[in-house]
Scaffold this motif. Sequence first.
Motif, PDB file in Angstrom:
ATOM      1  N   LEU A  73      -9.231 -29.787  59.416  1.00 48.94           N
ATOM      2  CA  LEU A  73     -10.648 -29.621  59.686  1.00 48.94           C
ATOM      3  C   LEU A  73     -11.145 -28.422  58.882  1.00 48.94           C
ATOM      4  CD1 LEU A  73     -13.305 -30.107  61.297  1.00 48.94           C
ATOM      5  CD2 LEU A  73     -12.386 -28.550  63.033  1.00 48.94           C
ATOM      6  N   ALA A  74     -12.056 -28.662  57.941  1.00 45.72           N
ATOM      7  CA  ALA A  74     -12.658 -27.580  57.152  1.00 45.72           C
ATOM      8  C   ALA A  74     -14.081 -27.388  57.665  1.00 45.72           C
ATOM      9  CB  ALA A  74     -12.655 -27.927  55.672  1.00 45.72           C
ATOM     10  N   VAL A  75     -14.356 -26.204  58.215  1.00 48.88           N
ATOM     11  CA  VAL A  75     -15.630 -25.999  58.910  1.00 48.88           C
ATOM     12  C   VAL A  75     -16.745 -25.510  58.002  1.00 48.88           C
ATOM     13  CG1 VAL A  75     -14.575 -25.667  61.163  1.00 48.88           C
ATOM     14  CG2 VAL A  75     -14.904 -23.694  59.653  1.00 48.88           C
ATOM     15  N   GLY A  76     -16.459 -25.183  56.740  1.00 52.25           N
ATOM     16  CA  GLY A  76     -17.495 -24.851  55.788  1.00 52.25           C
ATOM     17  C   GLY A  76     -18.054 -23.452  55.953  1.00 52.25           C
ATOM     18  N   ALA A  77     -19.156 -23.201  55.243  1.00 52.78           N
ATOM     19  CA  ALA A  77     -19.813 -21.894  55.270  1.00 52.78           C
ATOM     20  C   ALA A  77     -21.049 -21.964  56.155  1.00 52.78           C
ATOM     21  CB  ALA A  77     -20.180 -21.476  53.854  1.00 52.78           C
ATOM     22  N   ASP A  78     -21.758 -20.870  56.271  1.00 54.55           N
ATOM     23  CA  ASP A  78     -22.914 -20.818  57.172  1.00 54.55           C
ATOM     24  C   ASP A  78     -24.180 -21.406  56.565  1.00 54.55           C
ATOM     25  OD1 ASP A  78     -21.271 -19.608  58.982  1.00 54.55           O
ATOM     26  OD2 ASP A  78     -22.590 -17.897  59.368  1.00 54.55           O
ATOM     27  N   LEU A  79     -24.325 -21.373  55.233  1.00 52.08           N
ATOM     28  CA  LEU A  79     -25.513 -21.913  54.594  1.00 52.08           C
ATOM     29  C   LEU A  79     -25.246 -23.327  54.097  1.00 52.08           C
ATOM     30  CD1 LEU A  79     -26.783 -18.841  52.527  1.00 52.08           C
ATOM     31  CD2 LEU A  79     -27.506 -19.593  54.793  1.00 52.08           C
ATOM     32  N   LYS A  80     -26.238 -24.205  54.286  1.00 50.62           N
ATOM     33  CA  LYS A  80     -26.135 -25.599  53.830  1.00 50.62           C
ATOM     34  C   LYS A  80     -24.813 -26.216  54.282  1.00 50.62           C
ATOM     35  CE  LYS A  80     -29.099 -24.637  49.861  1.00 50.62           C
ATOM     36  NZ  LYS A  80     -29.256 -24.618  48.396  1.00 50.62           N
ATOM     37  N   ASN A  81     -24.543 -26.080  55.546  1.00 49.11           N
ATOM     38  CA  ASN A  81     -23.233 -26.446  56.077  1.00 49.11           C
ATOM     39  C   ASN A  81     -22.981 -27.949  56.090  1.00 49.11           C
ATOM     40  OD1 ASN A  81     -21.603 -27.262  58.793  1.00 49.11           O
ATOM     41  ND2 ASN A  81     -20.768 -25.399  57.887  1.00 49.11           N
ATOM     42  N   THR A  82     -21.763 -28.320  55.745  1.00 46.69           N
ATOM     43  CA  THR A  82     -21.197 -29.631  56.041  1.00 46.69           C
ATOM     44  C   THR A  82     -19.786 -29.388  56.547  1.00 46.69           C
ATOM     45  OG1 THR A  82     -20.357 -29.913  53.785  1.00 46.69           O
ATOM     46  CG2 THR A  82     -22.504 -30.900  54.282  1.00 46.69           C
ATOM     47  N   LEU A 138      -4.462 -29.979  64.521  1.00 45.69           N
ATOM     48  CA  LEU A 138      -5.296 -29.713  63.358  1.00 45.69           C
ATOM     49  C   LEU A 138      -4.888 -28.438  62.624  1.00 45.69           C
ATOM     50  CD1 LEU A 138      -8.859 -30.369  64.828  1.00 45.69           C
ATOM     51  CD2 LEU A 138      -7.679 -31.799  63.163  1.00 45.69           C
ATOM     52  N   VAL A 139      -4.997 -28.485  61.311  1.00 48.21           N
ATOM     53  CA  VAL A 139      -5.038 -27.278  60.494  1.00 48.21           C
ATOM     54  C   VAL A 139      -6.521 -26.991  60.238  1.00 48.21           C
ATOM     55  CG1 VAL A 139      -4.482 -26.241  58.265  1.00 48.21           C
ATOM     56  CG2 VAL A 139      -2.822 -27.740  59.403  1.00 48.21           C
ATOM     57  N   VAL A 140      -6.986 -25.816  60.604  1.00 50.25           N
ATOM     58  CA  VAL A 140      -8.399 -25.483  60.460  1.00 50.25           C
ATOM     59  C   VAL A 140      -8.583 -24.513  59.294  1.00 50.25           C
ATOM     60  CG1 VAL A 140     -10.408 -24.405  61.550  1.00 50.25           C
ATOM     61  CG2 VAL A 140      -8.902 -25.886  62.896  1.00 50.25           C
ATOM     62  N   ALA A 141      -9.392 -24.922  58.317  1.00 50.87           N
ATOM     63  CA  ALA A 141      -9.716 -24.064  57.179  1.00 50.87           C
ATOM     64  C   ALA A 141     -11.119 -23.493  57.382  1.00 50.87           C
ATOM     65  CB  ALA A 141      -9.663 -24.867  55.883  1.00 50.87           C
ATOM     66  N   HIS A 142     -11.274 -22.199  57.125  1.00 44.39           N
ATOM     67  CA  HIS A 142     -12.572 -21.564  57.321  1.00 44.39           C
ATOM     68  C   HIS A 142     -12.803 -20.525  56.228  1.00 44.39           C
ATOM     69  CE1 HIS A 142     -10.779 -17.790  58.855  1.00 44.39           C
ATOM     70  NE2 HIS A 142      -9.887 -18.580  59.438  1.00 44.39           N
ATOM     71  N   ASP A 143     -14.057 -20.104  56.078  1.00 47.02           N
ATOM     72  CA  ASP A 143     -14.403 -19.098  55.080  1.00 47.02           C
ATOM     73  C   ASP A 143     -13.737 -17.767  55.429  1.00 47.02           C
ATOM     74  OD1 ASP A 143     -16.274 -16.938  53.761  1.00 47.02           O
ATOM     75  OD2 ASP A 143     -16.803 -18.841  52.799  1.00 47.02           O
ATOM     76  N   GLN A 144     -13.458 -16.976  54.394  1.00 48.13           N
ATOM     77  CA  GLN A 144     -12.793 -15.696  54.581  1.00 48.13           C
ATOM     78  C   GLN A 144     -13.694 -14.646  55.247  1.00 48.13           C
ATOM     79  OE1 GLN A 144      -9.562 -14.532  51.596  1.00 48.13           O
ATOM     80  NE2 GLN A 144     -11.298 -13.285  50.954  1.00 48.13           N
ATOM     81  N   THR A 148     -16.525 -19.093  60.921  1.00 50.11           N
ATOM     82  CA  THR A 148     -15.261 -18.370  61.125  1.00 50.11           C
ATOM     83  C   THR A 148     -15.050 -18.084  62.608  1.00 50.11           C
ATOM     84  OG1 THR A 148     -15.471 -17.330  58.949  1.00 50.11           O
ATOM     85  CG2 THR A 148     -13.956 -16.305  60.502  1.00 50.11           C
ATOM     86  N   ALA A 149     -16.109 -17.615  63.283  1.00 49.91           N
ATOM     87  CA  ALA A 149     -16.005 -17.348  64.723  1.00 49.91           C
ATOM     88  C   ALA A 149     -15.654 -18.611  65.477  1.00 49.91           C
ATOM     89  CB  ALA A 149     -17.322 -16.763  65.233  1.00 49.91           C
ATOM     90  N   TYR A 150     -16.260 -19.737  65.073  1.00 50.42           N
ATOM     91  CA  TYR A 150     -15.968 -21.006  65.743  1.00 50.42           C
ATOM     92  C   TYR A 150     -14.502 -21.408  65.519  1.00 50.42           C
ATOM     93  CZ  TYR A 150     -16.055 -25.960  66.887  1.00 50.42           C
ATOM     94  OH  TYR A 150     -15.770 -27.195  67.424  1.00 50.42           O
ATOM     95  N   ALA A 151     -14.018 -21.234  64.295  1.00 52.41           N
ATOM     96  CA  ALA A 151     -12.619 -21.581  64.004  1.00 52.41           C
ATOM     97  C   ALA A 151     -11.663 -20.792  64.896  1.00 52.41           C
ATOM     98  CB  ALA A 151     -12.309 -21.315  62.530  1.00 52.41           C
ATOM     99  N   HIS A 152     -12.030 -19.538  65.205  1.00 50.93           N
ATOM    100  CA  HIS A 152     -11.168 -18.707  66.048  1.00 50.93           C
ATOM    101  C   HIS A 152     -11.323 -19.030  67.537  1.00 50.93           C
ATOM    102  CE1 HIS A 152      -9.206 -15.906  63.216  1.00 50.93           C
ATOM    103  NE2 HIS A 152     -10.239 -16.212  62.440  1.00 50.93           N
ATOM    104  N   GLU A 153     -12.334 -19.799  67.884  1.00 49.38           N
ATOM    105  CA  GLU A 153     -12.448 -20.275  69.270  1.00 49.38           C
ATOM    106  C   GLU A 153     -11.478 -21.414  69.546  1.00 49.38           C
ATOM    107  OE1 GLU A 153     -16.374 -21.491  70.272  1.00 49.38           O
ATOM    108  OE2 GLU A 153     -17.323 -19.665  69.498  1.00 49.38           O
ATOM    109  N   LEU A 154     -11.138 -22.146  68.500  1.00 45.60           N
ATOM    110  CA  LEU A 154     -10.287 -23.320  68.658  1.00 45.60           C
ATOM    111  C   LEU A 154      -8.830 -22.906  68.859  1.00 45.60           C
ATOM    112  CD1 LEU A 154     -11.820 -25.478  65.759  1.00 45.60           C
ATOM    113  CD2 LEU A 154     -12.431 -25.518  68.187  1.00 45.60           C
ATOM    114  N   ARG A 155      -8.040 -23.853  69.289  1.00 42.67           N
ATOM    115  CA  ARG A 155      -6.595 -23.644  69.451  1.00 42.67           C
ATOM    116  C   ARG A 155      -5.862 -24.671  68.605  1.00 42.67           C
ATOM    117  NH1 ARG A 155      -8.348 -19.667  70.866  1.00 42.67           N
ATOM    118  NH2 ARG A 155      -8.198 -18.576  72.862  1.00 42.67           N
ATOM    119  N   PRO A 156      -5.997 -24.541  67.265  1.00 41.46           N
ATOM    120  CA  PRO A 156      -5.396 -25.534  66.376  1.00 41.46           C
ATOM    121  C   PRO A 156      -3.918 -25.250  66.140  1.00 41.46           C
ATOM    122  CG  PRO A 156      -6.507 -23.887  65.081  1.00 41.46           C
ATOM    123  CD  PRO A 156      -6.703 -23.493  66.521  1.00 41.46           C
ATOM    124  N   HIS A 157      -3.301 -26.108  65.350  1.00 44.30           N
ATOM    125  CA  HIS A 157      -1.915 -25.880  64.939  1.00 44.30           C
ATOM    126  C   HIS A 157      -1.834 -24.613  64.097  1.00 44.30           C
ATOM    127  CE1 HIS A 157       1.441 -26.325  62.046  1.00 44.30           C
ATOM    128  NE2 HIS A 157       2.097 -26.776  63.102  1.00 44.30           N
TER     129      HIS A 157
END
Length: 549
Positions: free
Chosen positions: A398-407, A452-458, A465-474
């Motif tokens: 799951l790649a959650v993208g960036a904050d602007l023009k998000n997909t 899931l492996v979750v990829a997020h912006d640095q 990024t905050a949302y990715a850290h809310e999850l409990r992925p692999h």
Amino acid sequence: MVEARHFVVRGTVQGVGFRPFVARLASTHSLKGWVLNANRGVEIHVEGPSAALDAFASAIQVDAPAGANVVSIDAVATAHSGLDRFVIRDSEPSAMPTVRIAPDLPVCADCLEEMRDNRARRFEYPYINCTNCGPRFSVVTSLPYDRERTTMAAWPLCSVCSSEYLDPRDRRFHAEPVACPACGPQYSLVEGATQHRGRAAVGRTAELLQSGAIVAIKGIGGYHLSCDARNRAAVRELRARKYRKSKPFAVMTSDVAVARSLVCMEPATEAMVTSRARPIVLVPARQSLPEVADSYRELGVMLPYAPIHHLLFEAGTPDVLVMTSGNRSSEPIAYGDDDARIRLDGIADAFLVGERPIARRVDDSVIRMSRAGPVVLRRARGYAPDVTARLPASRPILAVGADLKNTVTLVVDGDAIVSQHLGDLEHLSAAQAFRATVHDLVSMYGLHWSELVVAHDQHPQFATTAYAHELRPHSRIPVQHHRAHIASVLAERDALDKPVIGISCDGTGYGDDGSIWGCEFFVGSVQGGFARAASLRPGSRSSTKQAWC
């Protein structure tokens, strides 16, 4: 000798008339067996002479429906069962689907001709469709794709529609959203305390648009706000109500001829405007539309793609309509009826409401033509959720993208499935849409967060990024913003191991050293990694003017 083979066809093969195509193909070659939608694609069992099976296997790829995209066909010999006919079986849901969902399709020429025939059952019916056209992504609620797993489940087929649905010779053979005026949803116009239904609703909407009113119109993936594009006062009023000061509006023209009179339509541009995706295409303007795009030399033009659009133009609406997303500026498009009535109250003078629910919001796609070909500026209806790349992934990503023009991108069985455009997440409603879309995709494919492996912006302060850290992925993987841009270009071209000099001319992003990076030069490959080779000089705190010199 009679043989038997089992096929698994993967790709975009559900919701595009693939099972009816297979059934007709089997009949042509006098084969017996069955076909069904499965979680990994379409499964086929056929029995017959070896030569007929060979011809059948070849035709699956060569003669597939126009909306299909066959990625792979696996075939194995299997036991002969002595079947006496070929049937379409009910789908068999299992643990984790991997099938691709088809994008929404524009109404086809056959359905338009039927809709205009006053002797036909579906004369002027705004929900006409067949296996070659109509909603897909915007109506499917779960996989595999069958009527009971769409937003049409609440409308049982009448006897005539049912006979069409079950007839292999009919173009509505297993067309899941099929309906007619006797058994399907309708449209109503809500104008204050007055309500018009069916044809009267379409006719009254045309009158309102001619008179300079602003109408919220429910389409395939959400509501549009519409008015006469040549009426300066109406467009100016729409800007004021929508809080949209100067950004251009997109327009919908009644046909290609009207579009040609507005913009410089080269062959490649016309091919894009009339393509199955029916996007908004940014084209150099031939004539001015005051208030629509005052200070711009181009117009965003699209053609009608839903039956309701064609009905409105044929009922006498102006031949050029502003068709802008049904929202206040920067909010996501409204797609639920109750939500639209609340959020668009005070903007729209009336609401043209369709009864068929929309499963998820899907805005219009936006394309700009360039010398190198079409450039996608907003990827949504007509393109989403097509697969954009194949990745060697052993786990779902799951790649959650960036904050602007998000997909959002979900990788399932190696397929990178890109969501519709969601917007800028600094707005609460867009952030809510982002979360809803993530849950929608993950649940659609039957995935568990723990796998899931979750990829997020640095960037540590991005909402994604905050949302990715809310999850409990692999596991979680931070990705530097500009490297992600280079990697995505290479992934689309199936060049993960290709060494390149990659230049990302994007704006600022969080760097490896915690400073602001921008306009980066990298050397390397996706598989081997990218080394930062050069960049613009970092800005000076004392002089903004020197920052990017």
